[in-house]
Design an enzyme around this catalytic site. Structure first.
Site, PDB file in Angstrom:
ATOM      1  N   HIS A 100      27.544  16.993 -13.928  1.00  9.56           N
ATOM      2  CA  HIS A 100      28.361  16.363 -14.965  1.00  9.56           C
ATOM      3  C   HIS A 100      29.370  17.359 -15.527  1.00  9.56           C
ATOM      4  O   HIS A 100      29.113  18.564 -15.564  1.00  9.56           O
ATOM      5  CB  HIS A 100      27.446  15.869 -16.084  1.00  9.56           C
ATOM      6  CG  HIS A 100      27.920  14.634 -16.772  1.00  9.56           C
ATOM      7  ND1 HIS A 100      28.207  14.592 -18.115  1.00  9.56           N
ATOM      8  CD2 HIS A 100      28.171  13.395 -16.301  1.00  9.56           C
ATOM      9  CE1 HIS A 100      28.594  13.371 -18.442  1.00  9.56           C
ATOM     10  NE2 HIS A 100      28.575  12.631 -17.370  1.00  9.56           N
ATOM     11  N   ARG A 160      33.522  11.526  -9.214  1.00 11.07           N
ATOM     12  CA  ARG A 160      33.407  10.251  -9.915  1.00 11.07           C
ATOM     13  C   ARG A 160      34.057  10.402 -11.281  1.00 11.07           C
ATOM     14  O   ARG A 160      33.795  11.382 -11.984  1.00 11.07           O
ATOM     15  CB  ARG A 160      31.935   9.875 -10.109  1.00 11.07           C
ATOM     16  CG  ARG A 160      31.732   8.494 -10.788  1.00 11.07           C
ATOM     17  CD  ARG A 160      30.317   8.328 -11.307  1.00 11.07           C
ATOM     18  NE  ARG A 160      30.113   8.945 -12.607  1.00 11.07           N
ATOM     19  CZ  ARG A 160      28.961   9.483 -13.005  1.00 11.07           C
ATOM     20  NH1 ARG A 160      27.918   9.507 -12.215  1.00 11.07           N
ATOM     21  NH2 ARG A 160      28.867  10.029 -14.208  1.00 11.07           N
ATOM     22  N   HIS A 316      -3.739 -18.717 -21.509  1.00  9.09           N
ATOM     23  CA  HIS A 316      -3.065 -17.817 -20.562  1.00  9.09           C
ATOM     24  C   HIS A 316      -4.057 -17.284 -19.535  1.00  9.09           C
ATOM     25  O   HIS A 316      -3.782 -17.282 -18.328  1.00  9.09           O
ATOM     26  CB  HIS A 316      -2.424 -16.646 -21.309  1.00  9.09           C
ATOM     27  CG  HIS A 316      -1.149 -16.981 -21.996  1.00  9.09           C
ATOM     28  ND1 HIS A 316       0.025 -16.312 -21.771  1.00  9.09           N
ATOM     29  CD2 HIS A 316      -0.855 -17.939 -22.916  1.00  9.09           C
ATOM     30  CE1 HIS A 316       0.997 -16.815 -22.518  1.00  9.09           C
ATOM     31  NE2 HIS A 316       0.472 -17.812 -23.235  1.00  9.09           N
TER      32      HIS A 316
END
Length: 497
Positions: A100, A160, A316
């Site tokens: 980065h 990018r 359930h």
């Protein structure tokens, strides 16, 4: 990198399954646990922890690993450097390693000298970012974006461009920024919903427009979860044309985090039939990151939470016992888990009978009714343990149902060895520890399995501590043997046909 249905570059493909889209959907995951995840307040991974997480992410099959911003701090630089080294050594075999960087030449130089597979350069494109953070005009911003991407490309690395705060940017200017990035040499553009304010409809429409108006790049979605829509927005972006979803393990990240890897991966399989990672590994990843980050996973967290496959209400449980699909959207076996249900005041007759049978207890209909009545009378209990249920059953039936306490304790201990350590040498050292009765080298996530006997909990703790202190042992996990189940029939313990 994995391929599926004819697609490559670590991106799984789909042709219309689970949705009305005539084109093929392509999608992979970029995991940013080591970058965005470490930006979670209170989280700081060690270099060794980052290496372990990176290895597991690659084994799981993520397309890209965002290893960190190397100019942030020396330990981040070291971690990014060593993760890139693992890629060169072939330890990390599939994932693309991303470093980065701010849109600053100094940052780019630091990242480029490590030779990652890709540098991700971010720059705010909304008017509020341009005015208050960057303090530049739109024209100046476009010039900076183009210049820094061209500068990074001079190092021969893929780039990018991340359009930070893209969902609050003017669309016309966002398109100019994307076009500028492409012309400067970026082959991917990440569209960041930086403050998590987008809706799925708006995200899908945005990506449809971008992929139509500027089709020369591949698009990522980086969705923050401030309003709880990161997963939905990520899926909508894929429907609109995005081919990479940014995720973190357990949804770590700034403020409320970003889209969780485990939820996105299961949702892609459930709704679109796409396998982007080995789902059987996501729980282990979650537990590891939970431990290293110090951020606990809530019991109600989808996929990896303690309650994700635990049912409570009687209706359930009755439905699940008849057919699990009545109350489960996907099988827990997908992620290596199993279903269960609680025993408490909400329990119904079928659930109670099934639990008693699982404990090896058979009762009459009248006894079952009375046991259920007494269970419901314990309204203050959050749930009853099996021990509590057996105690009630003994009171009702007048029979001793609980096994006598064992005269000794038996345990199974799994051992993970340190990297680059000869497993057999560790096994030999473990075999001479008093209390260790059997040693086996095994395949899978662990390296060694031990069978241990002790006369008391204190003695067992001493044995386990001796195992943990043995040179070459990295991690242990102890399981108590509650009871041995005899094989039916004779013939030397073999099952009768």
């Amino acid at each position: 990198m994995s391929e599926q249905n004819g697609c490559s570059n670590g991106i799984a493909c789909l042709g219309g399954v689970g949705g009305p889209w005539p084109r093929r959907l392509r999608v992979g995951l970029l995991d940013s646990t080591l970058r965005e995840g470490e930006q979670t307040p209170g989280v700081s991974f060690t270099v060794e922890q980052k290496l372990e997480i990176a290895r597991l992410l690659d084994e799981a099959g993520v397309s890209m690993i965002e290893a960190g911003h190397p100019n942030v701090a020396p330990d981040v630089y070291e971690a990014v450097k060593r993760i890139i080294g693992l890629k060169r050594e072939g330890v990390i075999r599939r994932a693309e390693i991303v470093a980065h960087s701010r849109a600053v030449k100094k940052d780019i130089e630091v990242a480029a000298e490590l030779e990652p597979d890709r540098i991700a350069i971010f720059y705010g494109v909304s008017d509020i970012h341009l005015r208050y953070k960057h303090r530049v005009s739109r024209e100046e911003a476009l010039s900076i974006i183009g210049e820094v991407i061209e500068y990074a490309r001079q190092y021969g690395v893929k780039v990018r461009f991340t359009a930070e705060d893209a969902t609050r940017a003017d669309y016309g200017f966002l398109l100019e920024a994307v076009r500028t990035a492409r012309e400067a040499g970026a082959d991917r553009v990440s569209i960041a919903d930086t403050v998590g304010i987008a809706t799925p409809y708006a995200i899908r429409r945005l990506f449809e427009r971008l992929t139509s108006d500027e089709p020369g790049v591949e698009y990522d979605i980086h969705a923050h979860n401030d309003l709880g829509m990161a997963v939905a927005n990520s899926l909508a972006a894929v429907e609109g044309g995005a081919t990479i979803i940014h995720v973190t393990v357990n949804g770590l990240g700034e403020r409320a985090g970003i889209a969780p890897l485990e939820q996105v991966a299961v949702a892609l399989k459930r709704h679109y039939g796409v396998d982007v990672v080995d789902l059987r590994r996501v729980v282990r990843l979650s537990r590891l990151v939970e431990r290293y980050s110090g951020i606990p996973v809530p019991p109600t967290a989808p996929v990896v939470g303690e309650n994700a496959f635990v049912h409570k209400a009687g209706v359930h449980v009755a439905g699940v016992l008849a057919n699990p699909e009545t109350y489960e959207p996907y099988p827990p076996e997908w992620v290596g888990r199993s279903r269960d249900y609680t025993i408490d005041k909400y329990t119904g007759r079928r659930a109670l009978q099934a639990r008693l049978e699982r404990l090896g207890v058979r009762v009459s209909d009248e006894e079952l009714v009375e046991i259920l009545k007494r269970v419901k009378q314990r309204a203050s209990a959050r749930w009853l343990r099996d021990e509590d249920l057996l105690e009630i059953a003994e009171e009702v039936t007048g029979r001793a149902l609980r096994p006598r306490p064992p005269e000794e304790i038996e345990a199974l201990v799994t051992v993970k060895c340190e990297a680059n350590i000869y497993t057999t040498s560790v096994a030999r050292r473990l075999s001479i520890i008093p209390g260790v009765e059997e040693v086996a080298e095994v395949t899978g996530e662990n390296d060694i399995l031990l069978r241990v006997r002790a006369k008391s909990p204190v003695e067992l703790n001493q044995v386990v501590e001796a195992i943990r202190s043995t040179r070459g042992v990295r991690e242990t996990y102890t399981m108590l043997v509650l009871r041995r189940i005899p094989m039916s029939g004779g013939n030397g313990g073999q099952r009768q046909q």
